[in-house]
Structure formats: C-alpha cells, structure tokens
Scaffold this active site. Structure first.
Site, PDB file in Angstrom:
ATOM      1  N   ARG A   1       0.725  -1.083  -0.101  1.00  0.00           N
ATOM      2  CA  ARG A   1       0.315   0.086  -0.129  1.00  0.00           C
ATOM      3  C   ARG A   1       0.791   1.385  -0.053  1.00  0.00           C
ATOM      4  O   ARG A   1       2.396   1.151  -0.056  1.00  0.00           O
ATOM      5  CB  ARG A   1      -0.973  -0.601   1.060  1.00  0.00           C
TER       6      ARG A   1
ATOM      7  N   LYS B   1      -1.656  -2.495   7.414  1.00  0.00           N
ATOM      8  CA  LYS B   1      -3.094  -2.367   7.872  1.00  0.00           C
ATOM      9  C   LYS B   1      -3.759  -3.490   9.151  1.00  0.00           C
ATOM     10  O   LYS B   1      -3.389  -4.398   8.634  1.00  0.00           O
ATOM     11  CB  LYS B   1      -3.816  -2.749   6.346  1.00  0.00           C
TER      12      LYS B   1
ATOM     13  N   HIS C   1      -2.382   2.737  -6.011  1.00  0.00           N
ATOM     14  CA  HIS C   1      -3.779   1.393  -5.955  1.00  0.00           C
ATOM     15  C   HIS C   1      -3.899   0.506  -7.134  1.00  0.00           C
ATOM     16  O   HIS C   1      -4.022  -0.711  -7.441  1.00  0.00           O
ATOM     17  CB  HIS C   1      -5.013   1.800  -5.737  1.00  0.00           C
TER      18      HIS C   1
ATOM     19  N   ARG D   1      -0.388  -1.633  -6.968  1.00  0.00           N
ATOM     20  CA  ARG D   1      -0.814  -2.406  -6.314  1.00  0.00           C
ATOM     21  C   ARG D   1      -2.104  -3.855  -6.993  1.00  0.00           C
ATOM     22  O   ARG D   1      -1.399  -4.763  -7.163  1.00  0.00           O
ATOM     23  CB  ARG D   1      -1.677  -1.875  -4.525  1.00  0.00           C
TER      24      ARG D   1
ATOM     25  N   HIS E   1      -4.362  -8.967   2.481  1.00  0.00           N
ATOM     26  CA  HIS E   1      -5.294  -8.982   2.635  1.00  0.00           C
ATOM     27  C   HIS E   1      -6.279 -10.066   4.140  1.00  0.00           C
ATOM     28  O   HIS E   1      -5.641 -10.728   4.640  1.00  0.00           O
ATOM     29  CB  HIS E   1      -6.346  -9.392   1.531  1.00  0.00           C
TER      30      HIS E   1
ATOM     31  N   TYR F   1     -10.236  -9.224  -8.367  1.00  0.00           N
ATOM     32  CA  TYR F   1      -9.351 -10.058  -9.369  1.00  0.00           C
ATOM     33  C   TYR F   1      -9.833 -10.430 -10.301  1.00  0.00           C
ATOM     34  O   TYR F   1      -9.259 -11.016 -11.384  1.00  0.00           O
ATOM     35  CB  TYR F   1      -7.416  -9.968  -8.490  1.00  0.00           C
TER      36      TYR F   1
END
Length: 332
Positions: free
Chosen positions: A162, A187, A259, A262, A285, A294
């Site tokens: 990120r 995160k 992003h 990413r 994630h 995706y």
C-alpha cells in the site's frame, strides 16, 4: 431521560479511551473519524441551533443522522463511498455508546440499522506487462529524483505494498542478503514480510549505496529527507504515466495511482497461476474473498474458461424486411 453520561463526554471518551488507548487505532483512522464528527457537529449546530457542547444523545437520533448523510451527498457532493465511510465512523461510536449508555439501546439500535448505500463497483484497473515496462522506463535515471522514483515504482509494482507502507519503509526494513525481503507494518498494525526479486534487489542495493547506509533513513525520501505523502506518490504515478504514454499509447487512457500498482501486482500473480489464498497473504488482505475482484477483472481467465466449453450450434438469422404496408404503418 437525561444522559447518565453527556454526549460531549461520551464522544471525548470514545476517542481518548476506545480508539487511542484501547484499540490503538492508526492516525489515519483517528483523523477520518475526527473529520466525520466535526462535520456532524457543524451540521447539528446549523440544523438544531445548538452548540455542540450542549447536544444530547437524543439529538443525534436515526432520522437526524439520515438527514446528515443525505446532506453530505447533496451539499458537499460526496459520493456513496464517502457517505458509507462517514457512516462507519458513526456506527463505531454508537457501538461504544451502547455499552456506556444502555438506557438508550432503542435509539442506538435504530442508528446501527441505518444501511450502507449501494454504489457501482467498476472492474479494478491494472497495468499489463508492456505498460509496466514503459512506466518503469519513464524516470530519468541520470538524476537523483529519477533514480529514487524508478526504485519506488519498481518496489511498489513488485511487492504490491500500500502507498503508506511504501512511503514509510526505512533502510533497516529492507533485507538484501540471503532471502531478500522487505518488512512493513500494514493495515490493522499487521507486520508482514514480502520477498524481493533479483532485479529489485539490484536496484535497491545501488539506491541504498547512493543514499549512504543508515538504517533509520527513509528508503524513498522527499527532497528534504522526510517521508513522501500519498499525494506525492499519486502525482509521480500520473507524471510518469504521461511520459510513458508517448511510447505506450494504452497508458493514455489509464489512471496510474498507487492502488493501481497494487492491483497490477495482484493481477501478475493471478495470471502466473498463484492461488487466491496466497495472493491474499501476499497483499496482506484480511479475507481471501477480497481477491475476488481480481478474478472478475481478468478477461484471460474467462477466455480460458470459454475455450473449454462446447460451442452452441446455431446459425445467424437472415434479415427479412417488413411488408411494405406494415412498414408504412410502423413509420407513422
């Protein structure tokens, strides 16, 4: 019934005790929640003609909050995503309030029942290999800034970190010897390690040597030596996409944000046959379901599925014009 704990005290306690002391929320989360309640209190002052310090929890009921969320869309022209983000902060506060003021459970349950607003979910944007190559070739590596930007873009595309993770990397977080990897805190304050390819190791080795080895140094600093902002990285992506677009025209129609880089990493892994579970692990994630986006975006996978099916035998129909009289009546 008056508040056993006043609304202002409850709100202050939510930030100081719940978010900061207990949950140790990130500065980004605290700033987002703070902005939500600043907007809410300013709206309440105009709508209810009451100073924020005199509000009660009965004042911020479900109908009032629904009107506030509608005002964000109509007056501030916020989209559904921004509206839902503000609602997330409000729900978090009211879940805390449910424990502190159980006498208001009915009011709180009605607030928590306010639904998110649905919004279009476009396919994720990503770069294909010729576009990646053109983007990485865009920085002028005869200059210090160009070498920094090339190293930053290469690291972002290869690792899928990120933007806040990339900009906060220090030299001490990069291990370039046996088993090269970069360590970051992602995160949810989750620490993870991401392997580095030989080409990335070569570039980062030269870049750190140029910087001067010092573990505490930011790996990709600003001109003044500080940490790059997310807006700066966004600008760099757009700048080099414009340069790369001269040799790779398909980039002209794409937004190259951090992003998108990413997403590009994820699509490269997916197209290489990597399992979704491992992609989720690589990107940090919380759930493997997040990687579903995706699969939705990868046309090659869908074409591969189509090639394994038996085509339906059918023939194209032949056009038959309407009778002249019917055509006349249809044209009336």
């Amino acid at each position: 019934m008056k508040d056993a704990i006043g609304f202002p005290t409850l709100l202050e306690t939510f930030f100081t005790r719940r978010l900061i002391a207990q949950r140790k929320a990130s500065p980004h989360t605290i700033a987002s929640y703070r902005d939500t309640f600043r907007l809410l209190l300013q709206y309440a002052e105009k709508r209810l003609a009451k100073a924020p310090s005199t509000l009660t929890i009965e004042d911020v009921n479900a109908p009032f909050l629904g009107a506030f969320l509608d005002d964000l869309e109509s007056t501030r022209t916020n989209g559904a995503r921004s509206r839902n983000l503000r609602l997330t902060a409000i729900r978090s506060f009211f879940r805390f309030a449910a424990l502190e003021t159980p006498q208001h459970s009915g009011l709180i349950q009605r607030v928590l029942a306010i639904p998110n607003k649905r919004h279009p979910r476009p396919l994720v944007g990503f770069l294909i290999r010729p576009e990646i190559d053109a983007l990485l070739a865009a920085p002028d590596r005869d200059s210090w800034l160009g070498r920094r930007d090339h190293a930053l873009l290469l690291t972002a595309v290869q690792t899928g970190l990120r933007v806040t993770e990339v900009t906060s990397i220090r030299q001490q977080d990069v291990h370039l010897a046996s088993g090269p990897h970069v360590r970051c805190e992602g995160k949810g304050r989750k620490e993870r390690c991401t392997p580095l390819t030989k080409s990335t190791v070569t570039v980062l080795t030269a870049w750190i040597r140029e910087q001067g080895v010092d573990g505490a140094k930011i790996l990709f600093p600003s001109v003044r030596g500080g940490q790059l902002s997310a807006d700066s990285v966004q600008y760099l992506g757009a700048k080099y996409a414009g340069v790369a677009g001269r040799t790779c025209p398909s980039l002209a129609n794409k937004s190259v944000s951090p992003h998108v880089l990413r997403h590009t990493t994820a699509m490269e892994l997916l197209q290489a046959g990597v399992d979704r579970t491992l992609i989720a692990l690589w990107l940090g994630h919380e759930s493997v379901e997040t990687t579903q986006i995706y699969l939705d975006a990868d046309l090659a996978i869908k074409e591969d599925v189509l090639s394994k099916t038996t085509p339906i035998n059918t023939k194209a129909g032949r056009y038959q014009p309407d009778d002249d009289l019917l055509a006349f009546l249809k044209g009336l």
